[in-house]
Enzyme design. Sequence first.
Site, short mmCIF file in Angstrom:
data_model
loop_
_atom_site.label_atom_id
_atom_site.label_comp_id
_atom_site.label_asym_id
_atom_site.label_seq_id
_atom_site.Cartn_x
_atom_site.Cartn_y
_atom_site.Cartn_z
N LYS A 89 53.48 31.14 47.69
CA LYS A 89 53.65 32.38 46.90
C LYS A 89 53.11 33.50 47.77
CE LYS A 89 52.01 35.23 44.66
NZ LYS A 89 52.06 36.64 45.12
N GLU A 142 53.87 39.99 47.20
CA GLU A 142 55.11 40.64 46.74
C GLU A 142 55.35 41.97 47.47
OE1 GLU A 142 52.26 40.20 45.28
OE2 GLU A 142 51.91 41.51 43.54
N ARG A 143 54.34 42.43 48.24
CA ARG A 143 54.49 43.74 48.91
C ARG A 143 55.41 43.67 50.11
NH1 ARG A 143 48.97 45.53 48.13
NH2 ARG A 143 48.77 45.79 45.88
N SER A 183 41.86 39.31 48.25
CA SER A 183 40.64 40.08 48.00
C SER A 183 39.60 39.22 47.27
CB SER A 183 40.98 41.30 47.14
OG SER A 183 41.56 40.86 45.92
N CYS A 218 41.29 41.54 57.58
CA CYS A 218 40.04 41.00 57.00
C CYS A 218 38.98 40.83 58.09
CB CYS A 218 40.29 39.68 56.32
SG CYS A 218 40.75 38.42 57.49
N GLU A 254 34.59 47.24 50.34
CA GLU A 254 35.60 46.97 51.36
C GLU A 254 36.67 48.07 51.23
OE1 GLU A 254 38.38 43.66 50.87
OE2 GLU A 254 38.36 43.34 53.04
#
Length: 495
Positions: A173, A176-177, A226, A281, A380
């Site tokens: 999965k 979606e961006r 995140s 990250c 962050e």
Amino acid sequence: MKTIHHFVNGETRLAGSGRSSPVFDPATGEQTAEVGLASAAEVDEAVAAAAGAFQEWRHTSLAARTRLMFAFRSLVEANSDEIARRLTAEHGKVGLDARGEVARGLENIEYACGLGELLKGSHSSRASSGVDVHSVRQPLGVVAGITPFNFPAMVPLWMFPNAVACGNTFVLKPSERDPSAPRLVVELFHEAGFPPGVLNLVNGDKAAVDRLIAHPDVKAVSFVGSTPVARYVYEAGTAAGKRVQALGGAKNHMVVLPDADIDLAADAAVSAAYGSAGERCMAVSVVVAVGDAGDRIVDAVRVRMDKLAVGPGTDPSSDMGPLITSEHRDRVAGYVGAGASEGAAVVVDGREQSFDGGGFFLGASLLDHVTPDMSVYRDEIFGPVLCVVRAGAYREAVELIEANPWGNGAAIFTRDGGAARQFQEDADAGMVGVNVPIPVPVGCHSFGGWKQSLFGDAHMYGPEGIRFYTKAKVVTSRWPDPASSRVDLGFPQNR
Ligand code: NAD
């Protein structure tokens, strides 16, 4: 408008939930596609395909799996330009970063190509009289992978090559961006000859994730994203009885000691803070300048920032592309303002740079004299904002890292071998760099942070990936002493 669909059981499955999400070209701000968001029923279909393929796949010989993995590796390499192009088109990163992402993903496929060696287990002969003991690692079943927007091709490759090499089947999965690059990688996997159902892809949002972590046939979940979502996926997934590794956010510190090569450190800080627009990250978001390194490193970074070209990723002269959405761009810009009002010195204000058109661009910012109570230090930001904290001594720098809730990466810049060696021991983080700002481990080691950068006990890919995607079995067997065997083994008693 083009719609990006799911890929289940070896073929495209039209998205049918009636829900979708826009996909943008962040360099222009224009919507270029929409992606279907899976319903629970669509997730169930993908899990059923993976479950249906599992028994045959787990019994496929290691030799056959290896050949397929090599074929996949060749196809990814042959199509690396097209994968990189899609990364730039939907994420916005510049060509160099996009090609680097594909190269780092390839490393993980190459590691999985060694599956015969990785899965060979161990054996103790004559553990006791007539007794042998051997250990094997067996696949878990259906594994789900949920991935973030910032490395849409590489992070899936951290997961499924190793999972599938171990004999599992997989449901991916992706974010979606920017769904087009992972989609191509999954198609290449099938082109390589892997059977339908071994790797499936559903696009979606929270609804798809919730179904994956609740589905009884999903045995393990690999998550990268995140910290709040990582925590949620870890807690919900383990409560549902699954094995979960959930990698979260970060706030990586780079310590610069007074004896450091300041030019080397400044080059490193600029590329590690502003590369991929800070949406990494493992980005350096805090430089801890010790003693009189402070003014020198701030000056050296500032000078380099004048030359940092911000523009579309398709332009080879761009060093830094746009941010992923306009909302995220505004949020990052808001932090620069907050830093200024909380007392930081804004050495370079990225908000002052103006850009033509509707792209989600923001200039790079440098904030000095940041303190741990400021929001720019606490949160962050995930954008092109570098904070400099001044420290009186090495020990203060170590204590800052220790007190930080995240522990992904930490780096030190020094010419002193003793200091570097001490830092390797002291740094409260899972990945440490010595004169290396972004210490992402190569594919034959494992990637993972500490504290709120990772929930679970298994790091990702490399040896820990193989351990995560397999369960251990130990077989203890006894056979009669050869001297008492009914078959003539050449002992006098057998005759
Ligand atoms: P995100 O947490 O918003 O999304 C990650 C995935 O979770 C996506 O597939 C998304 O669809 C899904 N998701 C989002 N909200 C959800 C919810 N409420 N419930 C269930 N699923 C949800 O992360 P992002 O914005 O895509 O990626 C950036 C973040 O990822 C940063 O915090 C970054 O530090 C982190 N990251 C960490 C690593 C690492 O290795 N530790 C690597 C890359 C990115």
